[in-house]
Scaffold this motif. Structure first.
Motif, PDB file in Angstrom:
ATOM      1  N   PHE A  41       0.821  -1.205   0.000  1.00  0.00           N
ATOM      2  CA  PHE A  41       0.000   0.000   0.000  1.00  0.00           C
ATOM      3  C   PHE A  41       0.859   1.262   0.000  1.00  0.00           C
ATOM      4  CE2 PHE A  41      -1.836  -3.304   2.832  1.00  0.00           C
ATOM      5  CZ  PHE A  41      -2.700  -3.841   1.909  1.00  0.00           C
ATOM      6  N   LEU A  46      -3.759   4.471  -5.931  1.00  0.00           N
ATOM      7  CA  LEU A  46      -5.111   3.981  -6.200  1.00  0.00           C
ATOM      8  C   LEU A  46      -5.414   3.806  -7.687  1.00  0.00           C
ATOM      9  CD1 LEU A  46      -7.306   5.834  -3.544  1.00  0.00           C
ATOM     10  CD2 LEU A  46      -6.431   3.494  -3.501  1.00  0.00           C
ATOM     11  N   SER A  47      -4.659   4.490  -8.553  1.00  0.00           N
ATOM     12  CA  SER A  47      -4.949   4.348  -9.983  1.00  0.00           C
ATOM     13  C   SER A  47      -4.131   3.220 -10.603  1.00  0.00           C
ATOM     14  CB  SER A  47      -4.653   5.659 -10.705  1.00  0.00           C
ATOM     15  OG  SER A  47      -3.265   5.930 -10.601  1.00  0.00           O
ATOM     16  N   GLY A  48      -3.152   2.688  -9.860  1.00  0.00           N
ATOM     17  CA  GLY A  48      -2.244   1.689 -10.428  1.00  0.00           C
ATOM     18  C   GLY A  48      -2.896   0.338 -10.595  1.00  0.00           C
ATOM     19  N   SER A  49      -2.407  -0.428 -11.595  1.00  0.00           N
ATOM     20  CA  SER A  49      -2.910  -1.796 -11.763  1.00  0.00           C
ATOM     21  C   SER A  49      -1.906  -2.597 -12.575  1.00  0.00           C
ATOM     22  CB  SER A  49      -4.271  -1.788 -12.462  1.00  0.00           C
ATOM     23  OG  SER A  49      -4.803  -3.102 -12.502  1.00  0.00           O
ATOM     24  N   GLY A  73      -9.940   2.059  -1.248  1.00  0.00           N
ATOM     25  CA  GLY A  73      -8.682   2.426  -0.584  1.00  0.00           C
ATOM     26  C   GLY A  73      -7.558   1.429  -0.779  1.00  0.00           C
ATOM     27  N   LEU A  74      -7.593   0.665  -1.873  1.00  0.00           N
ATOM     28  CA  LEU A  74      -6.543  -0.327  -2.096  1.00  0.00           C
ATOM     29  C   LEU A  74      -5.723   0.006  -3.344  1.00  0.00           C
ATOM     30  CD1 LEU A  74      -8.423  -3.673  -1.298  1.00  0.00           C
ATOM     31  CD2 LEU A  74      -6.772  -2.450   0.135  1.00  0.00           C
ATOM     32  N   PRO A  75      -4.470   0.417  -3.159  1.00  0.00           N
ATOM     33  CA  PRO A  75      -3.608   0.707  -4.312  1.00  0.00           C
ATOM     34  C   PRO A  75      -3.298  -0.570  -5.098  1.00  0.00           C
ATOM     35  CG  PRO A  75      -2.690   1.610  -2.266  1.00  0.00           C
ATOM     36  CD  PRO A  75      -3.802   0.691  -1.888  1.00  0.00           C
ATOM     37  N   GLY A  76      -2.932  -0.385  -6.367  1.00  0.00           N
ATOM     38  CA  GLY A  76      -2.511  -1.505  -7.198  1.00  0.00           C
ATOM     39  C   GLY A  76      -1.075  -1.329  -7.644  1.00  0.00           C
TER      40      GLY A  76
END
Lengths: 529, 447
Positions: A41, A46-49, A73-76
């Protein structure tokens, strides 16, 4: 030509290295291959994937107005970031593939990769539990085949395959006992369950979960159940006993048949905790010893990987007396066609008939079944026997080699694990936990500490059959050297250990006093203060 | 035997060091007539033979990826990124034990901490544990926990709860003489649960999306439960839905249990899966299962440990909150990796892709004569009423290479009115071609 021909050849510099070794503070906090890693985290946003998905049409919303509008609330992380994150984490773990993992009662043996390979065949790994039976004949046949091996190895007439782990198998066995007592009309009266002082914690916890009261059976001073004391506790209010055999002191209960007879004579049932079946598999059938129910930890005896704490699998064998109460579902076979009995259809079975009911949504740990069967077929009758013999041989070898400096708790040979207590550390200021932590610096995972509870400062060593003589000799030499250092008064170095692990000793008291069980974003954490 | 390092000379040398005449001298405590029993089993085999034999069994099954596939009802076919399976097979993860020695298990502990954070965020709860065996056993444990917290005896099960979850919960509760009230099968989410909550109700257990696929707004039932001093246990069997649907926490749930298989874990014919278990901070000491917590080491560096173990069987024995010991360690890792790759943005998109697949599938199937779509709302699963017995239709379509869904009778064998029901799931894996094939084969079967 070497790849680094642009560089200078390296030669060790003399002198300074030794003294500086533990004092160098790096800018990053890293120590060469030991790399610090933040929480995922703290790495991503938050926009990453790391997953590319097709575009949405945006035409549909039939979610009934219960849409999720707030942020999760979970980043990627991108794929390379994620890979690096988890690989760095992996490098902070000790594992059986790295060295001996002598945890008594836990059975950390080699995990063959063939088992991983076959468990990943799409016919097993990509098969839905509610696929029509016609589409799952091979899976049902595999469960039936594994059941045959388990029944044959234990000498028991029936096996419940669905329990998901050892403690779940215990629950299954004790439920079957309760159901049998209900069928006899004695469930209200038979409320006591007896278990030795040395029992695994799961035994009393399971009995209570079944609505029983637990009483301890005292030991006889040789690490075994006191038969006479047991007999005194038996009565017409006893539902049964829970006895581990070989027991948690690493010893075979030599009165096992007399124990079984006494319980049966009193109208109770004998639940055997099968956690240590790996000492006798292929040598002894528990069914020959008067057992009514026993779970088998596929993740111990049959080497499905422990995976950092699970998943396990705990098929539970049942005697003729308990078989009618087996849980649903189970596999049956008629004219070569396999089917899954998920419900009892006959008229009197509106409430499920005699079965104790359902233990889990589906049919058990199929992934573990495939691995366990692969392991059993690889060993075969001869290999399983040899594996048990080697496990017992290795434990006794460790016992023999260590007894000059350490203190075995009981006389005579052991089964698959050797139990020591802390008498050899008396007056050294070094405690069992310090001794265990010093093993970490020597490159070993510690043995099981402070269990069983019946000896002081217990150290329970289970080498398993996977260790070579060379590895065992080095291990024993290291422990002997530690014991000598403790006796020589090097107390401080034990108290400071480990110093070479990714972390020094952790403050477990603070963790329990102020539990922080999840990450919170910095702004939230500040607001909460 | 390839897994055993010793040769016979080494074995003999070790026996000599021990002072044992032969190996059976070490088994002297075993009753003589029980030692060296006979076994009707084959001898050892090489890798090739075992792989062949098990390969033959695997080939008799029909994998989900082999053709049009629409089965759900508690286990879902999703695409799992290749990274997941690579990482979980690393020796350091695969062959580690429960992290009881935290100095050399920070890898496992940190991913458990990340897992707990992810589960808490997804469910909208304050804390989550390090996993249960699966969603159904978690459901049973949640009911027991609600009983401990409220000191009440009755548990109310929604008519939309997966019948197998209901059965597992009943099995666990009847053992301790709790009263279980099952609300009748409810296909259209019209049941009035609030009216069935009384002063003896410990909790009401409601699934969303329910087993028939209906999306349920839990807010009114949470309010009704709390007004009577009861707890709301929310069940989520499809964790991907949490990327599109309001979290149970936001709707007032006190305990959320779920099946986490959809993220990172294959179908595996029902296991191993990963049980999600989340609750409010104030209830943590009543939670079952392992918990990982943050702390510092002797040098002041951040680290992680298993914590609050005074709830657990290995410390607390007969006073433990549960007998659970083993959890779903490696399955939680698979979940965590998949969730980390997706991130919030990926999960939301994945969830809506599932929803769109289901909408397109439902629209196509509902046009067939003899098919009635029963849901007003749904996520990636819905229920049809067919003009024929659904079990027979499913068997026929399986013969045509289409795995069409779960017939109502499979889950509710005692309900005659479930016989024509077909529960259909459609995930991101379903293609337009799959939908076309399913539609034409179903039309054929019903004509």
């Amino acid at each position: 030509m070497s790849m680094n021909n642009q560089g200078r050849p390296t030669t060790p510099t003399s002198g300074a290295g030794e003294a500086m070794e533990t004092n160098v503070k790096t800018f990053t906090g890293n120590k060469a291959l030991m790399i610090e890693e933040a929480l995922s985290f703290e790495v991503g946003d938050l926009s990453g994937s790391g997953v590319d998905l097709p575009e949405l049409s945006g035409q549909y919303d039939r979610l009934g107005g219960v849409n999720r509008n707030e942020t999760i609330g979970l980043p990627g992380l991108s794929e390379p970031e994620a890979m690096r994150h988890f690989v760095r984490l992996s490098q902070k773990n000790y594992a059986i593939d790295m060295g001996p993992f002598p945890l008594g009662s836990c059975t950390m043996k080699h995990n063959p990769r063939l088992n991983e390979k076959v468990a990943r065949l799409p016919g097993f790994a990509d098969l839905h539990p509610l696929a029509p039976e016609s589409a799952a004949q091979g899976a049902l046949e595999l469960i039936d085949t594994l059941a045959f091996w388990l029944k044959e190895l234990t000498g028991m007439p029936a096996v419940a395959m669905s329990p998901k782990a050892g403690a779940h198998g215990e629950l299954c066995g004790m439920m079957a006992i309760k159901a049998a007592l209900e069928a006899r009309g004695e469930a209200d009266r038979r409320v006591r369950v007896l278990a030795p002082e040395s029992a695994h914690g799961t035994n009393p916890a399971t009995a209570v979960q079944c609505g029983f009261k637990v009483e301890a059976i005292p030991g006889d001073g040789t690490g075994r159940v006191d038969l006479e004391a047991l007999k005194e506790k038996l009565g017409d209010d006893v539902a049964g006993i829970m006895v581990t055999n070989p027991n948690t002191c690493g010893l075979f209960e030599r009165d096992i048949r007399a124990i079984a007879d006494a319980v049966h004579d009193a109208g109770g049932y004998f639940y055997c905790d099968g956690a240590n079946f790996n000492a006798i598999a292929g040598k002894v059938k528990p069914g020959d010893l008067g057992v009514d129910a026993m779970h088998i930890n596929l993740h111990k005896t049959f080497s499905t990987p422990h995976g950092g704490g699970g998943p396990g699998a705990g098929p539970t064998v049942l005697s003729e007396a308990l078989a009618p109460f087996a849980p649903l579902p189970y596999v049956s076979c008629e004219d070569g066609k396999y089917s899954l009995v998920e419900t009892l259809h006959h008229a009197e079975a509106e409430d499920g008939g005699d079965t104790l009911g359902r233990l889990t949504a589906f049919h058990g740990q199929m992934g573990m079944f495939v691995r366990a069967l692969s392991y059993m077929m690889s060993h075969g009758r001869d290999g399983l026997k040899q594996a048990s013999e080697d496990a017992v041989l290795n434990a006794n070898y460790v016992l023999a080699r260590l007894k000059s400096e350490m203190t075995p708790s009981f006389e005579g040979p052991c089964m698959h694990e050797a139990l020591f207590d802390d008498r050899f550390l008396k007056d050294t200021g070094v405690e069992t936990i310090d001794f265990a932590k010093a093993m970490i610096d020597e490159g070993y995972h510690p043995m099981t500490m402070y269990f069983p509870l019946v000896v002081h400062g217990a150290m329970l060593i289970e080498p398993t059959e996977s260790e070579s003589k060379r590895e065992l000799d080095l291990f024993c030499d290291a422990l002997l050297s530690l014991a000598k250092r403790a006796k020589a008064g090097e107390t401080e170095s034990f108290k400071a250990a480990p110093v070479y692990a990714p972390r020094r000793r952790l403050d477990e008291t603070a963790a329990a006093r102020h539990p922080v069980l999840r990450w919170t974003p910095p702004q939230t954490a500040q607001a909460a203060e | 035997m390839r897994y055993l390092p010793h040769n016979n000379a080494e074995r003999q040398a070790m026996l000599n060091a021990i002072g044992a005449a032969d190996i059976d001298a070490l088994f002297a405590d075993v009753p003589a007539d029980a030692l060296n029993a006979g076994f009707d089993l084959p001898d050892h085999q090489g890798e090739m033979e075992v792989e062949r034999a098990l390969g033959r069994l695997a080939a008799k099954n029909r994998a989900a990826s082999q053709g049009p596939f629409f089965i759900g009802a508690g286990a879902y076919k999703h695409h799992i990124p290749a990274t997941v399976d690579h990482v979980i097979q690393r020796s350091e993860f695969l062959t580690a034990y429960t992290p009881y020695q935290p100095e050399i298990a920070q890898g496992t502990l940190q991913y458990l901490f990340e897992f707990q954070t992810q589960v808490a965020a997804l469910t909208g709860m304050e804390v989550a544990n390090a996993s249960m065996y699966d969603g159904s056993t978690g459901c049973g444990e949640a009911a027991l926990m609600a009983r401990r917290i409220t000191k009440r005896n009755k548990v109310l099960l929604s008519g939309g709860l997966h019948p197998h979850y209901g059965a597992v919960t009943r099995t666990n509760l009847e053992l301790v003489n709790a009263k279980v009230v099952q609300s009748p099968m409810n296909v259209d989410a019209s049941e009035d649960l609030a009216a069935q909550i009384d002063d003896d109700t410990a909790c009401v257990i409601v699934q969303t999306p329910d087993v028939f696929g209906n999306v349920r707004d839990l807010t009114p039932i949470a309010e009704a439960a709390h007004a009577k001093g009861a707890l709301l246990v929310a069940v989520v069997t499809e964790v991907v839905s949490l990327g599109a649907l309001k979290s149970p926490g936001e709707m007032g749930a006190d305990i959320v249990v779920g099946e986490g298989q959809s993220l990172g874990n294959g179908l595996n014919f029902g296991g191993p899966y990963v049980g999600l278990f989340a609750t409010r901070q104030k209830y943590i000491r009543q939670m079952p299962g392992r918990l990982c917590g943050e702390t510092t080491d002797a040098d002041g560096k951040r680290g992680f440990v298993l914590t609050l173990s005074t709830r657990e069987q290995h410390i607390r024995r007969d006073k433990a909150t549960s007998n659970i010991c083993t959890n779903s360690g490696l399955c939680t890792l698979a979940f965590t990796i998949h969730m980390t790759l997706l991130g919030e943005a990926g999960l939301r998109k994945l969830a809506m892709l599932n929803h769109e697949s289901a909408c397109r599938t439902a629209d196509a199937l509902a046009k067939i004569d003899g098919v009635e779509l029963l849901n007003k709302s749904y996520f990636n699963e819905f229920t049809l009423r067919l003009s024929k017995d659904a079990s027979e239709v499913v068997e026929k379509l399986a013969g045509d290479g289409v795995l069409a869904g779960v017939p109502g009778a499979r889950l509710l064998p005692h309900r005659k009115d479930a016989r024509n029901l077909l529960i259909v799931a459609a995930t991101e894996c379903v293609s337009d071609e799959d939908i076309e094939t399913f539609t034409s084969k179903l039309a054929e079967a019903l004509s």
